[in-house]
Write an enzyme that holds these catalytic residues in place. Structure first.
Site, mmCIF file in Angstrom:
data_model
loop_
_atom_site.group_PDB
_atom_site.id
_atom_site.type_symbol
_atom_site.label_atom_id
_atom_site.label_comp_id
_atom_site.label_asym_id
_atom_site.label_seq_id
_atom_site.Cartn_x
_atom_site.Cartn_y
_atom_site.Cartn_z
ATOM 1 N N GLU A 1 -0.502 -0.776 15.852
ATOM 2 C CA GLU A 1 -1.183 0.469 15.442
ATOM 3 C C GLU A 1 -2.176 0.913 16.520
ATOM 4 O O GLU A 1 -2.261 2.109 16.847
ATOM 5 C CB GLU A 1 -1.914 0.260 14.113
ATOM 6 C CG GLU A 1 -2.580 1.535 13.625
ATOM 7 C CD GLU A 1 -3.475 1.334 12.415
ATOM 8 O OE1 GLU A 1 -3.132 0.527 11.526
ATOM 9 O OE2 GLU A 1 -4.521 1.993 12.353
ATOM 10 N N CYS B 1 0.870 -1.190 0.000
ATOM 11 C CA CYS B 1 0.000 0.000 0.000
ATOM 12 C C CYS B 1 0.902 1.235 0.000
ATOM 13 O O CYS B 1 2.126 1.138 0.181
ATOM 14 C CB CYS B 1 -0.874 -0.006 1.247
ATOM 15 S SG CYS B 1 0.110 0.110 2.748
ATOM 16 N N HIS C 1 3.289 1.636 11.451
ATOM 17 C CA HIS C 1 2.130 1.546 12.361
ATOM 18 C C HIS C 1 2.093 2.661 13.403
ATOM 19 O O HIS C 1 1.101 2.830 14.095
ATOM 20 C CB HIS C 1 2.168 0.221 13.131
ATOM 21 C CG HIS C 1 1.985 -0.974 12.271
ATOM 22 N ND1 HIS C 1 0.962 -1.081 11.371
ATOM 23 C CD2 HIS C 1 2.679 -2.130 12.181
ATOM 24 C CE1 HIS C 1 1.043 -2.239 10.758
ATOM 25 N NE2 HIS C 1 2.081 -2.899 11.219
ATOM 26 N N SER D 1 1.667 -5.460 3.064
ATOM 27 C CA SER D 1 3.120 -5.512 3.293
ATOM 28 C C SER D 1 3.790 -6.648 2.534
ATOM 29 O O SER D 1 4.915 -7.030 2.836
ATOM 30 C CB SER D 1 3.389 -5.615 4.801
ATOM 31 O OG SER D 1 2.583 -6.606 5.371
HETATM 32 S S1 SF4 Z 1 0.350 1.603 6.170
HETATM 33 FE FE1 SF4 Z 1 -1.595 1.000 7.068
HETATM 34 S S2 SF4 Z 1 -2.776 2.895 7.211
HETATM 35 FE FE2 SF4 Z 1 -1.098 3.284 5.824
HETATM 36 S S3 SF4 Z 1 -1.961 2.909 3.786
HETATM 37 FE FE3 SF4 Z 1 -0.983 0.996 4.469
HETATM 38 S S4 SF4 Z 1 -2.591 -0.192 5.441
HETATM 39 FE FE4 SF4 Z 1 -3.325 1.923 5.279
#
Ligand code: SF4
Length: 285
Positions: free
Chosen positions: A124, A12, A72, A262
């Site tokens: 988190e 992400c 986090h 991740s």
């Molecule tokens: S690190 Fe966590 S909060 Fe940030 S975009 Fe990725 S899943 Fe979403």
């Protein structure tokens, strides 16, 4: 046998950003340490270790270290202690997690009691709770709700761990609404999670089996697995190609694949290549 890879599979925005920050820091800084795991993925952690970055479990007294704060986030007391010990801080907390911190702090200042919907032991969630002056309540499941306690709270603000499942969260909020007069709900599930979850609600219906790729420590991967498994019993969760079983693909015409936030691209590619190999071998036999 068709392989359908989810558009949102893999890293992400927040994880990509955190890794960029770490790589840049490794070029410039000496005596670099990271507090905990940068993200929940073993391969990513191995790469970070190869860059010469030491993982520490807690802040130690040896000053002049540069400490990386993971995606986090961390409780406020960690930042305070790091400064006190003379460490430099490089903050790789995802901006979307920072936004949850901001909302929770702001609403606490406005006199609201804070409820966090999320996994009690997740980093988190600890980080969110650790921004506040007063004790917050963490609700993981509907069955956790202590009605007697809830009834006594007049003004509540709810924030949500970024990787929670919306349907489950809304059910919890509905119950809370019955007992709390003034309730402000902030849906802080991040956009990458929403997109991933939207896709995984469709894929299990359109494919004979589903492979979810990601570490068993990864909360968002677990969520993808749970959603998919409810819709298609032939859902398998693997961390790498080594965990794949040929028997899963007997009588299967289409495979849907997605991966947690991740999971590196290279792991996704390895899994796809391995499934294609199985497919080609079964054609020859
Ligand atoms: S690190 Fe966590 S909060 Fe940030 S975009 Fe990725 S899943 Fe979403």
């Amino acid at each position: 046998m068709r392989i359908n890879l989810a558009k949102s599979a893999g890293f992400c925005f927040g994880v990509k950003r955190a890794l960029e920050i770490v790589k840049e820091a490794a070029k410039k800084e000496k005596n670099l340490a990271i507090l905990g795991d940068i993200v929940h993925n073993e391969k990513v952690i191995q790469k970070i270790t190869k860059l010469g970055i030491k993982k520490i479990k807690r802040l130690d007294k040896k000053a002049n270290k540069t400490i990386i704060i993971r995606a986090h986030g961390e409780p406020q007391k960690v930042f305070t202690l790091a400064k006190k010990l003379g460490h430099k801080i490089i903050d790789a907390t995802c901006p979307m997690v920072k936004e949850i911190h901001r909302i929770a702090k702001d609403m606490e200042e406005k006199g609201y009691f804070i409820i966090v919907i999320g996994d009690k032991n997740h980093d988190e969630v600890r980080g969110i709770v650790g921004q506040l002056n007063k004790k917050a309540m963490v609700i993981e499941n509907i069955k956790d709700i202590d009605i007697n306690k809830i009834k006594k709270i007049k003004k509540v603000s709810i924030v949500v761990q970024s990787t929670q499942e919306l349907d489950k969260v809304l059910k919890i909020v509905e119950v809370l609404k019955r007992y709390i007069k003034e309730l402000k709900f902030f849906n802080t599930i991040c956009m990458p999670t929403r997109i991933k979850q939207k896709e995984i609600k469709e894929m299990p219906k359109k494919n004979d089996c589903i492979i979810i790729i990601g570490s068993k420590k990864s909360a968002n991967t677990k969520r993808l697995y749970e959603i998919s498994r409810r819709l298609n019993k032939k859902t398998w969760w693997v961390n790498s190609k080594e965990e794949i079983k040929k028997s899963w693909f007997k009588g299967v015409n289409s495979i849907g694949i997605t991966a947690g936030a991740s999971t590196p691209d290279e792991t996704i590619k390895e899994v796809i290549k391995y499934i294609q190999l199985i497919k080609n071998k079964s054609k020859k036999n």
